[in-house]
Design a protein around this motif. Structure first.
Motif, PDB file in Angstrom:
ATOM      1  N   GLU A  91       0.856  -1.344   0.014  1.00 51.83           N
ATOM      2  CA  GLU A  91       0.191   0.102  -0.022  1.00 51.83           C
ATOM      3  C   GLU A  91       1.043   1.361  -0.008  1.00 51.83           C
ATOM      4  OE1 GLU A  91      -4.089  -1.670   2.109  1.00 51.83           O
ATOM      5  OE2 GLU A  91      -2.550  -0.668   3.376  1.00 51.83           O
ATOM      6  N   SER A  92       2.026   1.133   0.743  1.00 49.45           N
ATOM      7  CA  SER A  92       2.821   2.399   0.809  1.00 49.45           C
ATOM      8  C   SER A  92       3.549   2.540  -0.591  1.00 49.45           C
ATOM      9  CB  SER A  92       3.904   2.264   1.840  1.00 49.45           C
ATOM     10  OG  SER A  92       4.750   3.122   1.916  1.00 49.45           O
ATOM     11  N   GLU A  93       3.965   1.512  -1.218  1.00 53.84           N
ATOM     12  CA  GLU A  93       4.534   1.530  -2.497  1.00 53.84           C
ATOM     13  C   GLU A  93       3.607   2.033  -3.580  1.00 53.84           C
ATOM     14  OE1 GLU A  93       6.700  -1.650  -5.389  1.00 53.84           O
ATOM     15  OE2 GLU A  93       6.173  -2.287  -3.447  1.00 53.84           O
ATOM     16  N   THR A  94       2.459   1.549  -3.559  1.00 53.07           N
ATOM     17  CA  THR A  94       1.581   1.731  -4.777  1.00 53.07           C
ATOM     18  C   THR A  94       0.210   2.836  -4.448  1.00 53.07           C
ATOM     19  OG1 THR A  94       0.001   0.142  -4.051  1.00 53.07           O
ATOM     20  CG2 THR A  94       1.887  -0.659  -5.392  1.00 53.07           C
ATOM     21  N   GLY A  95       0.058   3.183  -2.976  1.00 54.95           N
ATOM     22  CA  GLY A  95      -0.983   3.961  -2.831  1.00 54.95           C
ATOM     23  C   GLY A  95      -2.379   3.022  -3.065  1.00 54.95           C
ATOM     24  N   GLU A  96      -2.449   2.013  -3.249  1.00 54.67           N
ATOM     25  CA  GLU A  96      -3.785   1.213  -3.394  1.00 54.67           C
ATOM     26  C   GLU A  96      -4.095   0.909  -2.122  1.00 54.67           C
ATOM     27  OE1 GLU A  96      -5.153   0.560  -6.309  1.00 54.67           O
ATOM     28  OE2 GLU A  96      -3.471   0.852  -7.767  1.00 54.67           O
ATOM     29  N   TYR A  97      -5.306   0.420  -1.896  1.00 54.57           N
ATOM     30  CA  TYR A  97      -5.930   0.126  -0.543  1.00 54.57           C
ATOM     31  C   TYR A  97      -6.473  -1.555  -0.773  1.00 54.57           C
ATOM     32  CZ  TYR A  97      -9.100   0.040   3.582  1.00 54.57           C
ATOM     33  OH  TYR A  97      -9.762  -0.290   4.489  1.00 54.57           O
ATOM     34  N   CYS A  98      -6.050  -2.147   0.300  1.00 56.63           N
ATOM     35  CA  CYS A  98      -6.149  -3.722  -0.003  1.00 56.63           C
ATOM     36  C   CYS A  98      -7.231  -4.061   1.064  1.00 56.63           C
ATOM     37  CB  CYS A  98      -4.918  -4.456   0.450  1.00 56.63           C
ATOM     38  SG  CYS A  98      -3.706  -4.148  -0.763  1.00 56.63           S
TER      39      CYS A  98
END
Length: 394
Positions: A91-98
Motif C-alpha cells: 500500500e505504501s509503495e503503490t497507494g492502493e488500498y487492500c
C-alpha cells in the motif's frame, strides 16, 4: 514494466531469469518478490490478471487449528502474521488500498463435546501462537445477530488471529507494484503450453518461444497437467479442480465484525457494509463459472447463522474452480527430473494467506537464500509419491 500482446515475439531478446506461467495471486506475488530481488521476470497470462480462482471476493485469512502443531501449521501461521506487514508495504509503495483488517473469527459451538475440544485448544494456542493472539471460549457472542445466539448453544470460540482482505484490492496492488518495476514484462493473451527443461525454452500458445533461467508453473488447475507431463504421470493424477460459489451482499454491516465460520459456511464483513458469503466445494460440476441452487443453499444457511444479513440483498454472485493438489497441501518447489522448473500450485482455499511466503521460498531457492523453508508436505516429490501410490491402488 512492459506489456506485450499475444502476437509479439521474444526472438533475439535476453531470456528472463524467471518466467512465470499464470497471473493469479500466486503468480503475482512471485513476480513481485522476484523483481524486488533483482531478477528479470516475464509473466504470461492467457486471460485477465487476477482472474480464475483468484477472482472472487471472500478474502478470508484463517489459520489451522492450534493443536497437533507441525511444520505446515507453523508455515501458515507465520504467513498470516507477516501478511499484515507485506500489505502495508504494498500500500505504501503503490497507494492502493487492500482493505486488510485483522478482525478475528467466531466459531459457534453446537455440542458439549465441541466445547470441551475448544477448551483443550486454548492452551495449544497460547503455546503455538504466542501471546499476541488469543483463542478463547465464551458462553455467548458479543452480538445476538453475529452469529445467531441460538446457533451457538454451547457458546463460541473467538480467536484473534484471523483476518480478511479484499481480493480485488490486493490483486490491484500487486499489479501496480509490478507496473513500477523496469525488470518486469507482462505478456497477456497467451499461455505456456510446453516446457523443455533441457533447452530451457518454453513454447507459448501464440507460437512464440521464450528462454528462461527458471520457470514457475503457477497457472491454477492447469498447472497439474503441465507438471504431470513433465514427470510422466497421468494428466489427472496429481491434482484437480474444486468448484466454489460465493455471494456478496449489501448488508450495511460494520467492517470490524469478526469472520464467522460454521461447517463450511463463511460470513465475512468487508468495507462499505458489504458481506461476503461462501462457499461450496464441488468435485463434480458442469459449468465452472455458473452459480446455481447450491449457492442458494449456502445463502440460506448463512442468513440463519447471522441474522444481520437476513434481509440483505445479493449484489454479486461468483463461481470459480480452485486447484487442490493430490496431497491436499499446496505444491511448491522444484519439479523432479525437470531442471529449472518450479511449481507453485494447489493452494485451494488458503492461497491468499500464504502466497507471499510461498513466493519467498521459490525466490530464495533461485537466488541462494536460506529462508524460509517450505514444509516437506508441500514438495512436488511428496505429491508425486501420493499420486503414484493412488495409481498403484487403482
Amino acid at each position: 514494466m512492459t506489456v506485450a500482446d499475444n502476437g509479439a515475439s521474444h526472438t533475439g531478446q535476453a531470456a528472463p531469469d524467471l518466467l512465470i506461467a499464470g497471473a493469479g495471486v500466486a503468480g503475482l506475488w512471485l513476480a513481485v518478490k522476484a523483481a524486488r530481488a533483482g531478477l528479470s521476470v516475464t509473466l504470461v497470462e492467457r486471460g485477465n490478471p487476477g482472474g480464475g480462482a483468484s477472482g472472487g471476493f471472500l478474502g478470508a485469512l484463517m489459520p489451522h487449528s492450534p493443536e497437533r502443531w507441525n511444520e505446515k501449521k507453523d508455515f501458515q501461521f507465520r504467513a498470516l502474521v507477516d501478511l499484515e506487514t507485506e500489505i502495508r508495504q504494498l500500500e505504501s509503495e503503490t497507494g492502493e488500498y487492500c482493505a486488510y483488517r485483522r478482525v478475528g473469527r467466531i466459531l459457534p459451538l453446537l455440542s458439549e463435546r465441541g466445547r470441551f475440544t475448544a477448551l483443550d485448544r486454548v492452551a495449544d494456542a497460547r503455546t503455538n501462537w504466542g501471546g499476541r493472539f488469543r483463542y478463547e471460549v465464551h458462553h455467548t457472542p458479543a452480538r445476538s445477530d453475529w452469529p445467531n445466539i441460538l446457533r451457538a448453544p454451547q457458546g463460541i470460540v473467538h480467536e484473534t488471529l484471523s483476518a480478511r482482505v479484499s481480493p480485488p484490492g490486493l490483486l490491484a496492488a500487486l499489479l501496480h507494484s509490478l507496473a513500477l518495476k523496469p525488470n518486469f514484462d507482462l505478456r497477456l493473451g497467451t499461455s505456456v503450453i510446453d516446457i523443455n527443461p533441457q533447452s530451457k525454452r518454453a513454447t507459448l500458445s501464440d507460437g512464440a518461444r521464450i528462454g528462461f533461467g527458471h520457470v514457475a508453473i503457477a497457472s491454477g488447475v492447469d498447472a497439474f497437467s503441465q507438471i504431470a507431463r513433465l514427470t510422466g504421470m497421468p494428466l489427472n493424477a496429481i491434482g484437480s479442480g474444486v468448484k466454489g460459489q460465493a455471494a456478496l451482499l449489501d448488508a450495511k454491516a460494520p467492517p470490524d465484525l469478526p469472520l464467522v465460520y460454521d461447517d463450511g459456511v463463511y460470513v465475512i464483513a468487508h468495507e462499505n457494509g458489504h458481506v461476503a458469503v461462501g462457499s461450496t466445494s464441488e468435485n463434480t460440476f458442469d459449468d465452472p463459472a455458473a452459480t446455481d441452487d447450491k449457492l442458494d443453499q449456502i445463502l440460506k444457511r448463512a442468513r440463519k447463522l447471522c441474522p444481520l444479513i437476513k434481509e440483505a440483498p445479493v449484489i454479486r454472485r461468483w463461481a470459480g474452480v480452485r486447484p487442490r493438489a493430490i496431497g491436499r497441501d499446496p505444491m511448491l518447489g522444484p519439479v523432479p527430473g525437470a531442471p529449472g522448473v518450479l511449481a507453485m500450485a494447489g493452494g485451494f482455499k488458503i492461497s491468499f494467506g500464504i502466497a507471499h511466503r510461498m513466493a519467498d521460498c521459490l525466490v530464495a531457492g533461485i537466488t541462494g537464500g536460506d529462508d524460509p523453508k517450505a514444509p516437506q508436505s508441500f514438495s512436488v516429490a511428496y505429491h508425486l509419491a501420493k499420486a503414484a501410490k493412488n495409481q498403484t491402488l487403482q
